[in-house]
Design an enzyme around this catalytic site. Structure first.
Site, short mmCIF file in Angstrom:
data_model
loop_
_atom_site.label_atom_id
_atom_site.label_comp_id
_atom_site.label_asym_id
_atom_site.label_seq_id
_atom_site.Cartn_x
_atom_site.Cartn_y
_atom_site.Cartn_z
N CYS A 91 -0.35 -6.04 -0.96
CA CYS A 91 -1.80 -6.13 -1.06
C CYS A 91 -2.49 -5.52 0.15
O CYS A 91 -2.33 -5.93 1.27
CB CYS A 91 -2.32 -7.50 -1.22
N CYS A 241 -9.57 -1.23 -2.68
CA CYS A 241 -8.07 -1.50 -2.89
C CYS A 241 -7.12 -0.59 -2.17
O CYS A 241 -6.96 0.48 -2.39
CB CYS A 241 -7.79 -1.33 -4.42
O1 PYC Z 1 -6.10 -3.84 -1.56
O2 PYC Z 1 -4.00 -3.61 -2.28
C1 PYC Z 1 -5.12 -4.20 -2.45
C2 PYC Z 1 -5.61 -5.09 -3.73
C3 PYC Z 1 -4.49 -5.34 -4.59
C4 PYC Z 1 -5.22 -6.14 -5.35
C5 PYC Z 1 -6.47 -6.43 -4.98
N1 PYC Z 1 -6.91 -5.61 -3.90
#
Ligand code: PYC
Length: 322
Positions: A91, A241
Site C-alpha cells: 500500500c 493511490c
Molecule cells: O496507495 O497503494 C495505495 C493504496 C492501495 C489501496 C488504497 N491505497
C-alpha cells in the site's frame, strides 16, 4: 486485569486517504516471514482485522497496518496491510502513513528506511521536509488493451498492470472527475470489476484484479493526469493511490510514453497529488512515489467482549473469533 482489550492506533491521512497503524494490542503472529504471519492473521485473527476496520470503530475508507517486528534485521519495521474486506499486498499511501507515524513516535529520522512486507522489502525515504518517497516493488504491465463487456453491452478496453496490487487501467475522460462525479465513477468502476470477475480475466498466476483505475486529463497544468481508483472494499481512494500510480507509470514506460527518471504527477479525484518516477534496477521497473502524510489521532480502541459489535459490522461471514 481490564475486562476489555485495548488497542493503540495512530491514524493519519496521506493525500486525503486514511491509514490506521496498530501500534500495540494486536495479535501475536510469531516471528516468521511476514507472508507466513499474514497467513496466520488471516486464518486465526481475521476478527481483529474486522474489529479495527469495520464500523463502529472503522469504515470502508480506512486502510489498516499491523506494525510488526521485521523478519529481516536490516528493516526498521514490518507491516501487514488490510482493509474492511481483507488483506492487501502493498500500500503506497499506507507506507507513507507508516513512515510518518514512525517519525511521529520518534522512532526514525530523515533518511532511507527498509520496511518488511508480505510481498517483499520496500524502501522509503523520509525527507527533511516531511515528505516521504516510497521505492515500490517491481511493477509491470501484464496485458495491454484487454476488452471486457459490461452488462449493458458496452465494451471497455484497459491494461492489466501490477504495482504491488492488481489494477485494470482505463482511459475514461467522459466522466466528471470532481467530488460531484464520484457516484457515477463508482458505479462505472464497479460495473467494470463485475465484468472482469465474470469473464475470468485475472492478473498473473490467476490473481484477482481487485482495483479499477480510471483516468482523465489533469485539472492543474502542473500535473499529468487525474485518476479515480476503486478499492476492493467498495470505497474510492482519496489519494492518487501509490500502487495504482506505480502500475500506471510502469505501463507508460513499457509503451514508450515516459522515460526513466521523468516526473509523472498524478492527481487524485480530490485533487491531491503524488510525484512518481520510473527507476530501472537490474532491468526491472521500480517506481518511486513521493507524497505527504499527517497524523490525525493517537488513540486507544476498546474491544469489549460484552459489545455485540466488538468484531465490527461486517458483510463477511468468515470471522474466526474465539
Ligand atoms: O496507495 O497503494 C495505495 C493504496 C492501495 C489501496 C488504497 N491505497
Amino acid at each position: 486485569m481490564k475486562p476489555y482489550q485495548e488497542v493503540r492506533v495512530i491514524d493519519s491521512h496521506t493525500a486525503g486517504e486514511p491509514t490506521r497503524i496498530v501500534i500495540s494490542g494486536g495479535p501475536n503472529l510469531g516471528n516468521g516471514p511476514l507472508s507466513t504471519r499474514r497467513a496466520k492473521f488471516q486464518s486465526d485473527f481475521d476478527w481483529f482485522r474486522s474489529a479495527t476496520m469495520n464500523e463502529p470503530r472503522g469504515s470502508e475508507v480506512i486502510v489498516g497496518g499491523l506494525l510488526c517486528e521485521p523478519y529481516f534485521d536490516d528493516c526498521v519495521a514490518g507491516v501487514i496491510f488490510f482493509n474492511n474486506v481483507g488483506y492487501i499486498g502493498m500500500c503506497g499511501h499506507g507506507t507513507i502513513g507508516l513512515i510518518s507515524t514512525l517519525a511521529f513516535l520518534g522512532e526514525i529520522q530523515p533518511g532511507v528506511h527498509q520496511i518488511d512486507t508480505p510481498v517483499g522489502v520496500v524502501k522509503a525515504e523520509l525527507l527533511a521536509s516531511g515528505e516521504v518517497t516510497v521505492i515500490n516493488v517491481p511493477s509491470y504491465c501484464h496485458r495491454n488493451n484487454v476488452e471486457v463487456e459490461l452488462d449493458n453491452g458496452e465494451i471497455v478496453t484497459g491494461d492489466i498492470s501490477w504495482g504491488g496490487n492488481w489494477f485494470f487501467l482505463v482511459e475514461a475522460p467522459e466522466f466528471d472527475y470532481s467530488i460531484a462525479g464520484i457516484p457515477s465513477l463508482t458505479t462505472y468502476a464497479k460495473q467494470i470489476r463485475k465484468a472482469i470477475d465474470n469473464s475470468g480475466i485475472t492478473g498473473r498466476n490467476n490473481q484477482r484484479i481487485d482495483h479499477i483505475e480510471l483516468f482523465a486529463p489533469p485539472h492543474s497544468n502542473d500535473s499529468h493526469s487525474r485518476n479515480f481508483v476503486l478499492c476492493p472494499g467498495g470505497a474510492y481512494d482519496r489519494s492518487p493511490c501509490g500502487t495504482g500510480t506505480s502500475a500506471k507509470i510502469a505501463t507508460l514506460y513499457e509503451s514508450g510514453q515516459i522515460r526513466e527518471g521523468e516526473l509523472w504527477r498524478q492527481e487524485s479525484i480530490i485533487g491531491s497529488t503524488f510525484d512518481a518516477r520510473v527507476n530501472l534496477v537490474n532491468g526491472q521497473i521500480i517506481p518511486s512515489i513521493t507524497g505527504t502524510a499527517f497524523v490525525t489521532a493517537d488513540s486507544k480502541l476498546i474491544l469489549d467482549p460484552r459489545d455485540p459489535y466488538v468484531h465490527g459490522i461486517a458483510s463477511s461471514t468468515c470471522l474466526t473469533s474465539p
